[in-house]
Design a protein around this motif. Structure first.
Motif, PDB file in Angstrom:
ATOM      1  N   GLU A 232       0.821  -1.214   0.000  1.00 20.73           N
ATOM      2  CA  GLU A 232       0.000   0.000   0.000  1.00 20.73           C
ATOM      3  C   GLU A 232       0.855   1.263   0.000  1.00 20.73           C
ATOM      4  OE1 GLU A 232      -4.292   0.032   0.906  1.00 20.73           O
ATOM      5  OE2 GLU A 232      -3.492  -0.466   2.888  1.00 20.73           O
ATOM      6  N   THR A 233       2.031   1.187   0.586  1.00 21.98           N
ATOM      7  CA  THR A 233       2.948   2.326   0.527  1.00 21.98           C
ATOM      8  C   THR A 233       3.247   2.702  -0.920  1.00 21.98           C
ATOM      9  OG1 THR A 233       4.007   1.968   2.668  1.00 21.98           O
ATOM     10  CG2 THR A 233       5.333   3.025   0.999  1.00 21.98           C
ATOM     11  N   PHE A 234       3.465   1.703  -1.769  1.00 24.34           N
ATOM     12  CA  PHE A 234       3.761   1.960  -3.180  1.00 24.34           C
ATOM     13  C   PHE A 234       2.585   2.604  -3.911  1.00 24.34           C
ATOM     14  CE2 PHE A 234       7.325  -1.154  -2.964  1.00 24.34           C
ATOM     15  CZ  PHE A 234       8.291  -0.385  -3.579  1.00 24.34           C
ATOM     16  N   MET A 235       1.365   2.335  -3.463  1.00 21.81           N
ATOM     17  CA  MET A 235       0.195   2.877  -4.148  1.00 21.81           C
ATOM     18  C   MET A 235      -0.277   4.208  -3.561  1.00 21.81           C
ATOM     19  SD  MET A 235      -2.116  -0.560  -4.886  1.00 21.81           S
ATOM     20  CE  MET A 235      -2.342  -0.988  -3.161  1.00 21.81           C
TER      21      MET A 235
ATOM     22  N   ALA B  17       8.262   2.591   6.156  1.00 22.84           N
ATOM     23  CA  ALA B  17       7.732   3.036   4.869  1.00 22.84           C
ATOM     24  C   ALA B  17       6.336   3.623   5.014  1.00 22.84           C
ATOM     25  CB  ALA B  17       7.721   1.870   3.878  1.00 22.84           C
ATOM     26  N   PHE B  18       5.427   2.882   5.632  1.00 27.29           N
ATOM     27  CA  PHE B  18       4.047   3.372   5.657  1.00 27.29           C
ATOM     28  C   PHE B  18       3.840   4.468   6.688  1.00 27.29           C
ATOM     29  CE2 PHE B  18       2.825   0.604   9.280  1.00 27.29           C
ATOM     30  CZ  PHE B  18       1.798   1.341   9.860  1.00 27.29           C
TER      31      PHE B  18
ATOM     32  N   GLY C 135      -3.876   2.780   2.504  1.00 27.81           N
ATOM     33  CA  GLY C 135      -5.018   3.165   1.676  1.00 27.81           C
ATOM     34  C   GLY C 135      -6.239   2.300   1.894  1.00 27.81           C
ATOM     35  N   VAL C 136      -6.877   1.917   0.799  1.00 28.92           N
ATOM     36  CA  VAL C 136      -8.182   1.280   0.842  1.00 28.92           C
ATOM     37  C   VAL C 136      -8.157  -0.036   1.617  1.00 28.92           C
ATOM     38  CG1 VAL C 136      -7.855   0.103  -1.390  1.00 28.92           C
ATOM     39  CG2 VAL C 136     -10.172   0.535  -0.523  1.00 28.92           C
ATOM     40  N   VAL C 137      -7.072  -0.800   1.507  1.00 26.87           N
ATOM     41  CA  VAL C 137      -7.010  -2.098   2.198  1.00 26.87           C
ATOM     42  C   VAL C 137      -7.109  -1.885   3.702  1.00 26.87           C
ATOM     43  CG1 VAL C 137      -5.682  -4.206   2.570  1.00 26.87           C
ATOM     44  CG2 VAL C 137      -5.648  -3.087   0.327  1.00 26.87           C
ATOM     45  N   HIS C 138      -6.336  -0.935   4.208  1.00 26.51           N
ATOM     46  CA  HIS C 138      -6.378  -0.672   5.638  1.00 26.51           C
ATOM     47  C   HIS C 138      -7.693  -0.035   6.071  1.00 26.51           C
ATOM     48  CE1 HIS C 138      -2.184  -1.799   6.035  1.00 26.51           C
ATOM     49  NE2 HIS C 138      -2.315  -1.638   7.348  1.00 26.51           N
ATOM     50  N   ALA C 139      -8.257   0.788   5.231  1.00 29.50           N
ATOM     51  CA  ALA C 139      -9.549   1.391   5.568  1.00 29.50           C
ATOM     52  C   ALA C 139     -10.601   0.301   5.793  1.00 29.50           C
ATOM     53  CB  ALA C 139      -9.993   2.341   4.463  1.00 29.50           C
ATOM     54  N   VAL C 140     -10.637  -0.664   4.891  1.00 24.50           N
ATOM     55  CA  VAL C 140     -11.595  -1.767   5.016  1.00 24.50           C
ATOM     56  C   VAL C 140     -11.216  -2.678   6.183  1.00 24.50           C
ATOM     57  CG1 VAL C 140     -12.558  -3.794   3.857  1.00 24.50           C
ATOM     58  CG2 VAL C 140     -12.217  -1.679   2.567  1.00 24.50           C
ATOM     59  N   ALA C 141      -9.923  -2.940   6.345  1.00 21.57           N
ATOM     60  CA  ALA C 141      -9.473  -3.820   7.429  1.00 21.57           C
ATOM     61  C   ALA C 141      -9.770  -3.218   8.798  1.00 21.57           C
ATOM     62  CB  ALA C 141      -7.985  -4.108   7.281  1.00 21.57           C
TER      63      ALA C 141
ATOM     64  N   GLY D 182      -9.520   7.098   8.177  1.00 21.02           N
ATOM     65  CA  GLY D 182      -8.452   8.019   7.789  1.00 21.02           C
ATOM     66  C   GLY D 182      -7.542   7.482   6.708  1.00 21.02           C
ATOM     67  N   ALA D 183      -7.341   6.157   6.658  1.00 17.93           N
ATOM     68  CA  ALA D 183      -6.464   5.578   5.642  1.00 17.93           C
ATOM     69  C   ALA D 183      -6.988   5.815   4.237  1.00 17.93           C
ATOM     70  CB  ALA D 183      -6.292   4.074   5.889  1.00 17.93           C
ATOM     71  N   ALA D 184      -8.315   5.948   4.101  1.00 17.69           N
ATOM     72  CA  ALA D 184      -8.916   6.162   2.780  1.00 17.69           C
ATOM     73  C   ALA D 184      -8.435   7.463   2.141  1.00 17.69           C
ATOM     74  CB  ALA D 184     -10.437   6.164   2.887  1.00 17.69           C
ATOM     75  N   ASN D 185      -8.012   8.414   2.959  1.00 18.59           N
ATOM     76  CA  ASN D 185      -7.577   9.713   2.428  1.00 18.59           C
ATOM     77  C   ASN D 185      -6.309   9.638   1.596  1.00 18.59           C
ATOM     78  OD1 ASN D 185      -9.707  10.972   3.800  1.00 18.59           O
ATOM     79  ND2 ASN D 185      -8.491  11.249   5.647  1.00 18.59           N
ATOM     80  N   PHE D 186      -5.551   8.558   1.751  1.00 16.79           N
ATOM     81  CA  PHE D 186      -4.266   8.448   1.067  1.00 16.79           C
ATOM     82  C   PHE D 186      -4.315   7.473  -0.106  1.00 16.79           C
ATOM     83  CE2 PHE D 186      -3.620   9.639   5.472  1.00 16.79           C
ATOM     84  CZ  PHE D 186      -2.847  10.780   5.339  1.00 16.79           C
ATOM     85  N   ASN D 187      -5.488   6.940  -0.381  1.00 15.96           N
ATOM     86  CA  ASN D 187      -5.633   6.019  -1.499  1.00 15.96           C
ATOM     87  C   ASN D 187      -5.614   6.793  -2.817  1.00 15.96           C
ATOM     88  OD1 ASN D 187      -6.192   3.049  -1.885  1.00 15.96           O
ATOM     89  ND2 ASN D 187      -7.766   3.910  -3.223  1.00 15.96           N
ATOM     90  N   PRO D 188      -5.032   6.241  -3.884  1.00 14.13           N
ATOM     91  CA  PRO D 188      -4.960   6.983  -5.151  1.00 14.13           C
ATOM     92  C   PRO D 188      -6.310   7.217  -5.818  1.00 14.13           C
ATOM     93  CG  PRO D 188      -4.146   4.740  -5.434  1.00 14.13           C
ATOM     94  CD  PRO D 188      -4.304   4.954  -3.961  1.00 14.13           C
ATOM     95  N   ILE D 189      -7.317   6.428  -5.447  1.00  8.79           N
ATOM     96  CA  ILE D 189      -8.659   6.587  -5.993  1.00  8.79           C
ATOM     97  C   ILE D 189      -9.617   6.837  -4.826  1.00  8.79           C
ATOM     98  CG2 ILE D 189     -10.555   5.490  -7.260  1.00  8.79           C
ATOM     99  CD1 ILE D 189      -8.453   3.821  -8.732  1.00  8.79           C
ATOM    100  N   GLU D 190     -10.475   7.835  -4.942  1.00  6.34           N
ATOM    101  CA  GLU D 190     -11.428   8.132  -3.874  1.00  6.34           C
ATOM    102  C   GLU D 190     -12.362   6.945  -3.675  1.00  6.34           C
ATOM    103  OE1 GLU D 190     -14.748  11.533  -2.657  1.00  6.34           O
ATOM    104  OE2 GLU D 190     -13.499  11.768  -4.455  1.00  6.34           O
TER     105      GLU D 190
END
Length: 394
Positions: free
Chosen positions: A205-208, A257-258, A264-270, A371-379
């Motif tokens: 997720e850091t890469f994305m 790294a993170f 991003g989205v994975v952590h938001a859902v998790a 909060g993790a959703a804010n850093f995802n490349p896609i809303e």
């Protein structure tokens, strides 16, 4: 591509290696502290790991002031307040977290409560709301996955509201961490797999992330490389200290790294799955990761293509057409999860993990506000989160 602007910061001293715990007294005395409270859980105590820590400070001028071993699986504001009270009553002068992500995040919450002289942790939820100088803080991880030993973030459950609260500030960074393979050797295969996939999710997720930068990329790449090579071996041969140290190092690298680039989205859902369904964080990340990668394909295809080199090796990378490399990277992650399922019983879907299907809509609603959703490349919209959950269900 180099971003036009980025920041990197990490002040944690890392002491790593076989018998690294022998350095604990020296490092504590360097900080000028002699009476730490240990924050841990009963599983760590029963595994004999607290005893190992205590043996390494015996006769050193450092004495353990108190041991709190009732940390819940999901770090809780109730545990935070209880530990802070014990700290004050026993006259402790520092905090040592001995355990996995829950113990470490709980200890971070305790540090906020003590340092801000408050009994209301809720006031400090979010980014950079802590202002006080923290108490001396040390982390000795007993799992190889969370990376919390080097992060400026904590996630603490509010069981009354059924949510997980996030806290972020560089002030929460530990003064030092000790990575000693003796402390992770007792992890059962399934927990080894789950925590290892937590680290893998941090790195991927850091890469994305929209905040990725060359420094975080370097740490994340090394973490993935170590995990691909060593995580399956750690699951099947947990007594191998070299492999255990490699996985612990990977978790630390992914954490660095993170902590700077975020997830991003994975952590938001998790996070939402943990708050609503009490699904362990590593298992939630492992299940959701490939679906989160697919969701981000439109914006992260190039970086997912590049990742194939480290996920599957140079031969697979060279043999795969450029247009297919991103999908091949996702397939490589799925293959790793299937391997871990065969060797440890790590669930590959939410149904296997015991998540009730009638909870998915609530999970999706909470995930969108994470909060993790804010850093995802896609809303991330509600329907997006629900679609990911439904696809990951069975």
């Amino acid at each position: 591509m180099i971003p036009k602007y980025f920041e990197y910061f990490n002040s944690v001293k890392v002491v790593a290696g076989k018998q690294a715990l022998a350095r604990l007294p020296e490092e504590l005395l360097r900080l000028g502290v002699k009476k730490p409270i240990l924050v841990t859980d009963k599983g760590v105590v029963n595994a004999g790991l607290v005893k190992v820590v205590e043996e390494n400070v015996t006769g050193s001028g450092v004495s353990i002031g108190a041991v709190y071993d009732d940390t819940p699986v999901d770090s809780s504001i109730h545990a935070v307040n209880a530990i802070a009270a014990i700290y004050r009553e026993t006259g402790c002068d520092s905090i040592i977290a001995v355990g996995g992500g829950s113990a470490i995040d709980t200890a971070k919450g305790v540090n906020i409560v003590l340092s801000e002289n408050t009994d209301d942790l809720l006031k400090f939820t979010g980014n950079n709301r802590v202002r006080a100088v923290m108490k001396p803080f040390v982390v000795i991880p007993t799992t190889g996955g969370t990376g919390s030993e080097v992060t400026m973030a904590a996630v603490i459950a509010n069981p009354d509201l059924g949510v997980k609260m996030q806290f972020t500030t560089p002030l929460m960074l530990p003064d030092f961490t000790i990575l000693d393979p003796r402390m992770t050797k007792t992890m059962p295969p399934k927990i080894t797999a789950a925590t290892g996939m937590d680290a893998m999710t941090h790195a991927v997720e850091t890469f994305m992330s929209i905040q990725r930068n060359p420094v975080s990329d370097a740490f994340a790449w090394s973490a993935i490389e170590l995990l691909v090579e060593n995580l399956p071996r750690a699951v099947t041969d947990g007594a191998d200290e070299d492999v255990r140290l490699a996985v612990a190092t990977a978790a630390m690298l992914a954490g660095v790294a993170f902590s700077n680039s975020m997830v991003g989205v994975v952590h938001a859902v998790a996070h939402a799955l943990g708050g609503v369904c009490h699904l362990p964080h590593g298992i939630a990340n492992a299940i959701i990761l490939p679906f989160g990668m697919e969701f981000n394909l439109a914006k992260a295809r190039d970086v997912l293509s590049d990742m194939l080199l480290v996920l599957a090796g140079p031969e697979v990378f060279a043999a795969t057409p450029k247009k297919q490399r991103a999908e091949k990277s996702i397939a490589a992650v799925r293959d790793l999860i299937k391997t871990l399922n065969r060797t440890s019983g790590l669930p590959v879907c939410l149904e296997q993990a015991g998540v009730p299907k009638n909870k998915l809509e609530k999970v999706a609603r909470i995930a969108v506000g994470d909060g993790a959703a804010n850093f995802n490349p896609i809303e991330i919209e509600y329907e997006d989160a629900l679609n990911i959950l439904n696809r990951a269900y069975a």
